[in-house]
Design a protein around this motif. Structure first.
Motif, PDB file in Angstrom:
ATOM      1  N   VAL A 174       0.748  -1.109  -0.065  1.00 55.83           N
ATOM      2  CA  VAL A 174       0.075   0.062  -0.045  1.00 55.83           C
ATOM      3  C   VAL A 174       0.898   1.320   0.300  1.00 55.83           C
ATOM      4  O   VAL A 174       0.503   2.275  -0.690  1.00 55.83           O
ATOM      5  CB  VAL A 174      -0.856   0.047   1.403  1.00 55.83           C
ATOM      6  N   SER A 175       2.006   1.147   0.626  1.00 59.64           N
ATOM      7  CA  SER A 175       2.694   2.459   0.791  1.00 59.64           C
ATOM      8  C   SER A 175       3.571   2.744  -0.414  1.00 59.64           C
ATOM      9  O   SER A 175       3.885   4.051  -0.610  1.00 59.64           O
ATOM     10  CB  SER A 175       3.800   2.197   2.078  1.00 59.64           C
ATOM     11  N   THR A 176       3.929   1.801  -1.197  1.00 57.82           N
ATOM     12  CA  THR A 176       4.939   2.026  -2.322  1.00 57.82           C
ATOM     13  C   THR A 176       4.080   3.050  -3.417  1.00 57.82           C
ATOM     14  O   THR A 176       4.947   4.037  -3.458  1.00 57.82           O
ATOM     15  CB  THR A 176       5.023   0.904  -3.217  1.00 57.82           C
ATOM     16  N   PRO A 177       2.699   2.989  -3.802  1.00 56.22           N
ATOM     17  CA  PRO A 177       2.436   4.032  -4.473  1.00 56.22           C
ATOM     18  C   PRO A 177       2.545   5.299  -3.663  1.00 56.22           C
ATOM     19  O   PRO A 177       2.551   6.741  -4.546  1.00 56.22           O
ATOM     20  CB  PRO A 177       1.045   3.724  -4.958  1.00 56.22           C
ATOM     21  N   ILE A 178       1.981   5.553  -2.437  1.00 57.67           N
ATOM     22  CA  ILE A 178       1.908   6.797  -1.906  1.00 57.67           C
ATOM     23  C   ILE A 178       3.306   7.357  -1.486  1.00 57.67           C
ATOM     24  O   ILE A 178       3.320   8.638  -1.747  1.00 57.67           O
ATOM     25  CB  ILE A 178       1.480   6.312  -0.087  1.00 57.67           C
ATOM     26  N   ALA A 179       4.187   6.398  -1.448  1.00 56.11           N
ATOM     27  CA  ALA A 179       5.675   7.195  -0.991  1.00 56.11           C
ATOM     28  C   ALA A 179       6.086   7.671  -2.635  1.00 56.11           C
ATOM     29  O   ALA A 179       6.575   8.725  -2.540  1.00 56.11           O
ATOM     30  CB  ALA A 179       6.510   6.114  -0.556  1.00 56.11           C
ATOM     31  N   TRP A 180       5.859   6.918  -3.609  1.00 55.69           N
ATOM     32  CA  TRP A 180       6.218   7.382  -4.974  1.00 55.69           C
ATOM     33  C   TRP A 180       5.765   8.636  -5.026  1.00 55.69           C
ATOM     34  O   TRP A 180       6.322   9.658  -5.647  1.00 55.69           O
ATOM     35  CB  TRP A 180       5.961   6.284  -5.910  1.00 55.69           C
ATOM     36  N   TRP A 181       4.615   8.856  -4.912  1.00 54.16           N
ATOM     37  CA  TRP A 181       3.533  10.206  -5.307  1.00 54.16           C
ATOM     38  C   TRP A 181       4.178  11.219  -4.438  1.00 54.16           C
ATOM     39  O   TRP A 181       4.583  12.238  -4.833  1.00 54.16           O
ATOM     40  CB  TRP A 181       2.287   9.961  -5.203  1.00 54.16           C
ATOM     41  N   LEU A 182       4.291  10.944  -3.157  1.00 52.69           N
ATOM     42  CA  LEU A 182       4.710  12.033  -2.126  1.00 52.69           C
ATOM     43  C   LEU A 182       6.173  12.561  -2.660  1.00 52.69           C
ATOM     44  O   LEU A 182       6.551  13.583  -2.366  1.00 52.69           O
ATOM     45  CB  LEU A 182       4.686  11.460  -0.729  1.00 52.69           C
ATOM     46  N   ALA A 183       7.005  11.488  -2.897  1.00 53.32           N
ATOM     47  CA  ALA A 183       8.430  11.942  -3.202  1.00 53.32           C
ATOM     48  C   ALA A 183       8.651  12.797  -4.479  1.00 53.32           C
ATOM     49  O   ALA A 183       9.449  13.336  -4.651  1.00 53.32           O
ATOM     50  CB  ALA A 183       9.305  10.626  -3.269  1.00 53.32           C
ATOM     51  N   ARG A 184       7.650  12.602  -5.559  1.00 58.64           N
ATOM     52  CA  ARG A 184       7.869  13.248  -6.730  1.00 58.64           C
ATOM     53  C   ARG A 184       6.989  14.277  -7.144  1.00 58.64           C
ATOM     54  O   ARG A 184       7.213  15.061  -8.169  1.00 58.64           O
ATOM     55  CB  ARG A 184       7.801  12.053  -7.989  1.00 58.64           C
ATOM     56  N   THR A 185       5.769  14.169  -6.509  1.00 60.54           N
ATOM     57  CA  THR A 185       4.752  15.168  -6.870  1.00 60.54           C
ATOM     58  C   THR A 185       5.161  16.832  -6.423  1.00 60.54           C
ATOM     59  O   THR A 185       5.894  17.099  -5.517  1.00 60.54           O
ATOM     60  CB  THR A 185       3.439  14.839  -6.103  1.00 60.54           C
ATOM     61  N   ASP A 230       9.150   0.108 -16.644  1.00 60.89           N
ATOM     62  CA  ASP A 230      10.200  -0.671 -16.773  1.00 60.89           C
ATOM     63  C   ASP A 230      11.299  -0.098 -15.848  1.00 60.89           C
ATOM     64  O   ASP A 230      11.889  -0.734 -14.779  1.00 60.89           O
ATOM     65  CB  ASP A 230      10.738  -0.823 -18.153  1.00 60.89           C
ATOM     66  N   SER A 231      11.594   1.221 -15.669  1.00 58.00           N
ATOM     67  CA  SER A 231      12.392   1.846 -14.911  1.00 58.00           C
ATOM     68  C   SER A 231      12.048   2.012 -13.640  1.00 58.00           C
ATOM     69  O   SER A 231      13.109   1.774 -12.746  1.00 58.00           O
ATOM     70  CB  SER A 231      12.423   3.502 -15.208  1.00 58.00           C
ATOM     71  N   PHE A 232      10.781   1.754 -13.311  1.00 58.26           N
ATOM     72  CA  PHE A 232      10.515   1.725 -11.689  1.00 58.26           C
ATOM     73  C   PHE A 232      10.823   0.297 -11.025  1.00 58.26           C
ATOM     74  O   PHE A 232      11.518   0.214 -10.092  1.00 58.26           O
ATOM     75  CB  PHE A 232       8.900   1.825 -11.441  1.00 58.26           C
ATOM     76  N   ILE A 233      10.472  -0.709 -11.920  1.00 57.46           N
ATOM     77  CA  ILE A 233      10.974  -2.125 -11.464  1.00 57.46           C
ATOM     78  C   ILE A 233      12.459  -2.339 -11.533  1.00 57.46           C
ATOM     79  O   ILE A 233      12.953  -2.721 -10.313  1.00 57.46           O
ATOM     80  CB  ILE A 233      10.401  -3.059 -12.444  1.00 57.46           C
ATOM     81  N   HIS A 234      13.213  -1.823 -12.367  1.00 56.88           N
ATOM     82  CA  HIS A 234      14.639  -2.265 -12.651  1.00 56.88           C
ATOM     83  C   HIS A 234      15.435  -1.173 -12.097  1.00 56.88           C
ATOM     84  O   HIS A 234      16.811  -1.400 -11.913  1.00 56.88           O
ATOM     85  CB  HIS A 234      14.992  -2.541 -14.093  1.00 56.88           C
ATOM     86  N   ILE A 235      15.158   0.087 -11.839  1.00 62.33           N
ATOM     87  CA  ILE A 235      15.968   1.036 -11.314  1.00 62.33           C
ATOM     88  C   ILE A 235      15.530   1.653 -10.014  1.00 62.33           C
ATOM     89  O   ILE A 235      16.207   1.613  -9.125  1.00 62.33           O
ATOM     90  CB  ILE A 235      16.105   2.393 -12.291  1.00 62.33           C
ATOM     91  N   ALA A 236      14.466   2.032  -9.919  1.00 63.21           N
ATOM     92  CA  ALA A 236      13.895   2.733  -8.798  1.00 63.21           C
ATOM     93  C   ALA A 236      13.827   1.653  -7.502  1.00 63.21           C
ATOM     94  O   ALA A 236      14.442   2.071  -6.385  1.00 63.21           O
ATOM     95  CB  ALA A 236      12.672   3.302  -8.892  1.00 63.21           C
ATOM     96  N   LEU A 237      13.205   0.625  -7.736  1.00 63.55           N
ATOM     97  CA  LEU A 237      12.972  -0.503  -6.569  1.00 63.55           C
ATOM     98  C   LEU A 237      14.317  -0.648  -6.084  1.00 63.55           C
ATOM     99  O   LEU A 237      14.641  -0.693  -4.822  1.00 63.55           O
ATOM    100  CB  LEU A 237      12.124  -1.772  -7.178  1.00 63.55           C
ATOM    101  N   PRO A 238      15.278  -1.227  -6.900  1.00 64.80           N
ATOM    102  CA  PRO A 238      16.458  -1.597  -6.329  1.00 64.80           C
ATOM    103  C   PRO A 238      17.240  -0.728  -5.522  1.00 64.80           C
ATOM    104  O   PRO A 238      17.880  -0.781  -4.691  1.00 64.80           O
ATOM    105  CB  PRO A 238      17.451  -2.128  -7.706  1.00 64.80           C
ATOM    106  N   LEU A 239      17.143   0.731  -6.282  1.00 59.05           N
ATOM    107  CA  LEU A 239      17.793   1.775  -5.631  1.00 59.05           C
ATOM    108  C   LEU A 239      17.237   2.208  -4.076  1.00 59.05           C
ATOM    109  O   LEU A 239      17.936   2.660  -3.311  1.00 59.05           O
ATOM    110  CB  LEU A 239      17.971   2.913  -6.660  1.00 59.05           C
ATOM    111  N   ALA A 240      15.977   2.028  -4.224  1.00 55.24           N
ATOM    112  CA  ALA A 240      15.224   2.215  -2.902  1.00 55.24           C
ATOM    113  C   ALA A 240      15.410   1.061  -1.719  1.00 55.24           C
ATOM    114  O   ALA A 240      14.874   1.051  -0.896  1.00 55.24           O
ATOM    115  CB  ALA A 240      13.830   2.568  -2.924  1.00 55.24           C
ATOM    116  N   LYS A 241      16.246  -0.065  -2.081  1.00 56.52           N
ATOM    117  CA  LYS A 241      16.035  -1.238  -1.408  1.00 56.52           C
ATOM    118  C   LYS A 241      16.462  -0.742   0.192  1.00 56.52           C
ATOM    119  O   LYS A 241      15.877  -1.242   0.944  1.00 56.52           O
ATOM    120  CB  LYS A 241      17.121  -2.041  -1.801  1.00 56.52           C
ATOM    121  N   PRO A 242      17.399   0.180   0.473  1.00 57.11           N
ATOM    122  CA  PRO A 242      17.757   0.380   1.805  1.00 57.11           C
ATOM    123  C   PRO A 242      16.395   0.937   2.712  1.00 57.11           C
ATOM    124  O   PRO A 242      15.951   0.505   4.006  1.00 57.11           O
ATOM    125  CB  PRO A 242      18.794   1.186   1.825  1.00 57.11           C
TER     126      PRO A 242
END
Lengths: 367, 230
Positions: free
Chosen positions: B28-39, B134-146
């Motif tokens: 649930v938090s992933t789309p909320i966090a994504w939106w809040l971080a970029r909007t 594609d960028s979200f899955i292969h770039i953003a998610l791995p970079l946000a792992k911590p």
């Protein structure tokens, strides 16, 4: 040489209103041949990076139109997103993906490349950028120069129809710059990929570009083939202290006894220090205006080897320094600039059409 | 064995609840966090505040309104009642209440991780013909792992530690809503201090281990953090 008549071209019309926030406006309407290396040159804040980002689709210019070879990327009611444009992009900072090794970064591009438009192979790219030994390393283990070479390799492997480079050397110190420049020269000379190269360094532009577009305050102030533009008075270049011209020709003779090479252009030649060029190669030499002196007769008692027969074409006073003038002379059709004192110009009674000898103290080999 | 079978039941129930809540919250938090971080929308401030409110509000307030909302007279409760579902004083109701209660602990670390990576990796990916998904899955998610690891540890630990919300909406039903904190409360009420000690010390050990793990992970990810080196 760039073919100006080519129907293959990039047409970009961009306007950005002046905003207090960004501090500049952009108003350009450019038609660039889709071949060779075109440099966008200008001071920082001149809008060249914004221009490049608009071409890439990373930034929007509301009333812009962009098309490449009649394929529309942007128009009034159409917008092709970045990931669908057939471009490669090299940022000022390498911008490699930090969670992937150098090779995985390249594989990321290969997986998404346009296979039907393959222009360069993996092995060619690896050899061109000389990155074989560092492929297994992560970006943070690489030096700035190595990172940038991997980033260029990655941009090539997407098989772009147009390679956009945004000051790829600006973030590097001089030593690293000198390390990467030869790779860029190789890339520009050997690859069939048209390049749009943004830079504020005249040195880089002279070495790399076939065609130049000079931007200032968001407007195109000058454009033309590098060789012609550099040899023209009244441009922003002739006002530089280190104004230079390019002379290109073919290597006709080499004497290893003296480690010197002879380059032919027209019926004249220039002698330069032998490098790794071969007989018959085309070379480009840079001649700085401060290294050129003019005399009325040929002195055979001088240490200077390069004496060219030239004709005075034009003269321009130095606005900043009234003691100096810039003289444009023609060696047959090739323009050469000589920066001499106003006194000498007066004493020699220089006038248009006058025949002279231009003595060139030193030349730099570009490629 | 110092733990009674009721204690063990409470421990299992707590772990089950916390694991489920953490998994659901990550999604649930992933789309909320994504939106809040970029909007750049003006809604960012108000939404941020709503997400963060459980940090400040007394759990009893959250529990109280959730009870009214989910109860048979509540707007959602009434509708659910019609299709035969009753959430108050059930495990499922507890899951929903816990998600609200722990939401900021999961959203914020993920949001920070998305914000820290900046626009550039995604721009670079776009120039490499990578679609936004594609960028979200292969770039953003791995970079946000911590950020995801922090979020999971914090979300889990915070859910294990809840009490007030459970009391309001879950009540005290063995193997349904009686979690460790309620079990400790029961032991103390019954003056069974020995058993209260055992469970409380377990909780202290758990809290320490969770936080120690989190901080050591954060330290490591900072020293090898690639976000800064981009």
């Amino acid at each position: 040489m760039v073919n100006r008549q080519s129907t293959n071209r990039l047409e970009v019309k961009l306007t950005k209103q002046y905003s207090e926030q960004s501090g500049f406006s952009l108003d350009v309407d450019l038609h660039i041949a889709h071949t060779g290396v075109t440099a966008l040159f200008g001071p920082s804040g001149s809008g060249k990076t914004t221009f490049l980002r608009c071409v890439a689709g990373l930034e929007r210019s509301p009333q812009g139109t962009i098309n490449l070879n009649n394929e529309i990327w942007q128009s009034r009611d159409f917008w092709l997103p970045t990931h669908q444009r057939p471009i490669g992009y090299v940022f000022q900072e390498a911008s490699l993906f930090p969670h992937l090794t150098a090779d995985e970064n390249l594989q990321f591009a290969i997986k998404r490349a346009n296979k039907s438009h393959a222009i360069i192979t993996y092995d060619e790219v690896i050899a061109l950028m000389n990155i074989e030994p560092i492929l297994s390393q992560y970006p943070q283990q690489l030096s700035g120069g190595e990172r940038q070479r991997v980033a260029i390799a990655r941009a090539l492997l997407i098989q772009p129809q147009l390679l956009l480079m945004d000051e790829p050397l600006a973030g590097l110190d001089d030593v690293l710059k000198q390390e990467i420049l030869p790779y860029l020269e190789q890339l520009c000379r050997r690859c069939r990929i048209p390049i749009l190269y943004v830079s504020h360094s005249l040195d880089e532009v002279i070495r790399l570009a076939d065609y130049m577009v000079v931007l200032n305050k968001g407007k195109v102030v000058e454009q033309g083939e590098t060789q012609n533009l550099l040899g023209t008075l009244g441009t922003s270049f002739s006002k530089y202290q280190d104004a230079s011209v390019l002379i290109s020709g073919t290597v006709e003779k080499q004497e290893s006894q003296w480690t010197l090479s002879w380059m032919n252009f027209g019926s004249q030649h220039i002698v330069f220090k032998q490098g790794n060029e071969q007989l018959g190669d085309t070379v480009r030499l840079r001649v700085q205006s401060k290294d050129v002196s003019l005399s009325l007769s040929k002195h055979n008692d001088s240490s200077i080897l390069n004496k060219l027969s030239v004709v005075v074409d034009d003269m321009e006073e130095d606005q900043q320094d009234p003691s100096m003038v810039m003289v444009r002379v023609l060696a047959e059709s090739t323009p050469i600039l000589a920066r001499i004192t106003s006194l000498s110009a007066h004493n020699l009674k220089l006038k248009k059409g006058q025949s002279l000898i231009a003595q060139i103290k030193s030349v730099a080999v570009l490629s | 064995m110092l733990l009674s079978s009721d204690d063990v039941t409470a421990i299992w129930l707590t772990l089950k609840l916390a694991s489920l809540v953490t998994c659901l919250l990550i999604i649930v938090s992933t789309p909320i966090a994504w939106w809040l971080a970029r909007t750049q929308s003006w809604l960012k401030g108000p939404i941020n505040a709503i997400v963060a409110m459980p940090l400040i509000l007394p759990p009893t307030v959250l529990g109280f309104y959730l009870l009214l909302f989910l109860g048979p007279q509540g707007s959602l409760g009434k509708w659910l009642g019609n299709i035969g579902i009753s959430l108050p004083f059930s495990f499922e109701g507890l899951v929903i209440a816990s998600m609200v209660y722990s939401l900021p602990f999961v959203v914020q670390p993920i949001q920070n991780a998305f914000a820290a990576m900046g626009e550039r990796p995604l721009e670079a990916a776009a120039t490499l013909r990578s679609s936004p998904w594609d960028s979200f899955i292969h770039i953003a998610l791995p970079l946000a792992k911590p950020g995801y690891i922090s979020a999971a540890v914090l979300g889990f630990a915070h859910t294990v530690g809840e009490f007030g919300v459970v009391l309001m909406i879950g009540g005290n039903i063995s193997n349904e809503t009686r979690v460790i904190s309620i079990q400790i409360y029961d032991h103390v009420e019954a003056l069974e201090y020995g058993q209260a000690h055992t469970l409380s010390l377990l909780m202290i050990a758990f809290a320490f281990i969770a936080l120690a793990l989190l901080y050591s992970l954060q330290k490591r990810s900072k020293s090898t953090s690639l976000i800064g080196s981009l």
